[in-house]
Write a protein that holds these residues in place. Structure first.
Motif, short mmCIF file in Angstrom:
data_model
loop_
_atom_site.label_atom_id
_atom_site.label_comp_id
_atom_site.label_asym_id
_atom_site.label_seq_id
_atom_site.Cartn_x
_atom_site.Cartn_y
_atom_site.Cartn_z
N UNK A 1 10.67 12.51 -0.76
CA UNK A 1 10.97 11.08 -0.71
C UNK A 1 10.12 10.38 0.35
N UNK A 2 8.83 10.25 0.07
CA UNK A 2 7.96 9.64 1.09
C UNK A 2 8.34 8.19 1.35
N UNK A 3 8.12 7.76 2.59
CA UNK A 3 8.48 6.37 2.95
C UNK A 3 7.51 5.38 2.33
N UNK A 4 8.01 4.19 2.03
CA UNK A 4 7.12 3.09 1.68
C UNK A 4 6.35 2.68 2.92
N UNK A 5 5.16 2.08 2.73
CA UNK A 5 4.34 1.74 3.90
C UNK A 5 3.69 0.38 3.73
N UNK A 6 3.69 -0.40 4.79
CA UNK A 6 2.86 -1.60 4.87
C UNK A 6 1.65 -1.26 5.72
N UNK A 7 0.46 -1.58 5.21
CA UNK A 7 -0.76 -1.10 5.87
C UNK A 7 -1.84 -2.17 5.88
#
Ligand code: ADP
Ligand code: NG1
Ligand code: MG
Length: 460
Positions: A128-134
């Motif tokens: 369950x990888x985290x969502x990311x803002x990049x």
């Protein structure tokens, strides 16, 4: 991760880098409305010697450069990867964390990010990888042989590891990135990812593979390495030049293995062939001369020698983008690889022993490397050859293409007390001749010192 394999460091942003990181932080806040939790920085590299041999199993001698890819990152709850670039030429990309696609037939900038991301998910079995803002900010000249692609892949991988609260050792993540960058389609070696993670400020490194190991190399005092970009771009994943060379080396190896009565299907690297036969590099060159003919091999001839159909050859030796290649130059490619592998060890020995004429000897090896790349490996181009000639005429002790070639940069070894004179001469003789080059001279022509490896930066 073993005890000895430490993870990339986490540190505070150095004062000197603050202006760039402040701007990046502001860009991030303006876009996402929150602060970035951390930044990852991954450097490009310049290879001093050892070109197109890492994927044959041979050691290379790069150093990291100051230019890098930086990603500002924060986790989100949207289940999405949202990736934007400070360079407006690269449009924003977004996808669900569990639905990524890497299109080998049309590599786009965010696919390099996804290579690193996918590599980590698979390697660590992250469910369950985290969502990311990049937000990504890059300063490595692109498609110029300074490894902008791997800096991006390595930066993506380290960002993914850190945001998900995981850790990987430098060797572990470098090995993994070498494999996962291949999702873009190029069958590269591991040089770029290795130096990206294992670099140390002030040190060039001898990088050995399988197992991956980086050893400090003391460059002689009184010389400086200057990079000059020919401004001819070559995108390695969007073309087949690179993979054709990888396949030519494979076929040269397999034909020699067959001639020697070995199981040729199992031996795909020229370095493995040398190891299996237990011979020296000089003997490997002799073997090449005696078994392979200098004329190109047609696909039919290769199939006849190996005793396989064209379909079988595709399975044992070719890549997706080399299926229709009709002829292969095997003799010259293998001769380059074995002689270049020897030059790397000669270079290292001179650096270790530092004879009185060390820099002249190293310069000669660099020149020989360029000649071999140009004539045997045919991975240069007219503008780059011209630039290398100008560098020699302008006082370099040695000059050669660096990285994959077919364009991109030359690296020149220049006496420290002549660097400014050298840069002025190249500026006038190469860049001032063409307005398009002149416009890019600032980021294209610069002296460099060995930089440090990938790092995670915290604001405070
Ligand atoms: P290099 O010799 O620089 O590694 P490659 O052809 O392997 O050249 O990779 C170049 C590609 O990497 C570019 O076409 C682009 O897709 C990607 N890339 C590199 N730097 C950046 C950046 N700052 N922003 C977006 N994409 C980048
Ligand atoms: P560049 O030019 O930086 O993309 C490529 C390969 C290296 C190595 C060199 C040639 C990748 C990621 N990089 O570098 O492994 O083979 O060419 O020495 O495939
Ligand atoms: Mg690359």
């Amino acid at each position: 991760m073993t005890m000895a394999d430490t993870p990339p460091p986490v540190s505070l942003i150095p004062q000197g880098k603050m202006p760039r990181f402040s701007t990046l932080k502001e860009t991030f806040v303006a876009k996402y409305g929150t602060y970035p939790e951390f930044f990852v920085r991954a450097p490009g590299r310049v290879n001093l010697i050892g070109e197109h041999i890492d994927y044959c199993g041979y050691s290379v001698l790069p150093m990291a450069i100051e230019q890098d890819i930086v990603i500002a990152a924060a986790a989100n709850d949207s289940g999405k990867i949202v990736l934007s670039n400070t360079d407006s030429n690269f449009s924003e990309y977004s996808c669900a964390t569990d639905n990524i696609e890497i299109d080998k037939s049309k590599p786009l900038w965010f696919h390099y990010f996804l290579c690193g991301y996918k590599g980590v998910l698979e390697h660590l079995s992250l469910k369950n990888p985290k969502g990311m803002n990049l937000v990504l900010d890059g300063t490595v000249p692109r498609s110029a042989g300074l490894s902008s692609s791997s800096a991006l892949v390595c930066c993506a991988a380290l960002t993914t590891v850190h945001i998900n609260g995981q850790q990987m050792g430098k060797v572990e993540i470098a090995d993994m990135c070498a494999l996962c960058e291949q999702y873009i389609g190029t069958i590269g070696g591991g040089m770029d990812q290795a130096i990206c993670f294992l670099a140390e400020a002030g040190k060039a490194k001898l990088v050995e593979f399988n197992p991956l190991k980086a050893t400090n190399v003391s460059l002689p005092q009184g010389v400086v390495f200057v990079i000059s970009n020919s401004c001819v771009e070559m995108n390695k994943a969007a073309t087949s030049h690179f993979n054709i060379r990888v396949v030519e080396c494979r076929l040269a190896c397999q034909i020699m293995a067959k001639e020697k009565g070995l199981n040729w299907r199992e031996i795909k690297k020229l370095g493995d062939l040398q190891k299996t036969l237990g011979i020296t590099l000089e003997d490997a060159i002799k073997l090449t001369q005696s078994v392979l003919h200098p004329e190109p091999y047609s696909k039919e001839e290769v199939c006849n020698i190996l005793g396989v159909s064209a379909e079988e050859l595709a399975q044992t030796s070719l890549s997706q983008n080399t299926l229709t290649v009709a002829s292969f130059k095997l003799h010259d490619r293998a001769t380059h690889v074995y002689s270049e592998a020897k030059r790397v060890w000669d270079f290292k020995k001179i650096c270790d022993e530092q004879p009185h004429n060390a820099s002249e000897m190293l310069g000669q090896l660099m020149n020989d490397s360029h000649t071999s790349c140009r004539d045997l490996y045919e991975c240069s181009c007219p503008d780059l050859d011209h630039l290398v000639d100008l560098c020699i005429q302008s006082g370099a002790l040695g000059s050669r293409l660096t990285g994959a070639g077919w364009g991109g940069c030359a690296v020149s070894m220049v006496p420290a007390d002549c660097v400014q004179e050298f840069i002025t001469a190249i500026q006038q003789k190469y860049y001032a001749k063409d307005p398009a080059r002149e416009a890019r001279v600032k980021e294209s022509l610069f002296a460099t010192v060995p930089g440090s490896g990938a790092v995670i930066y915290k604001w405070d």
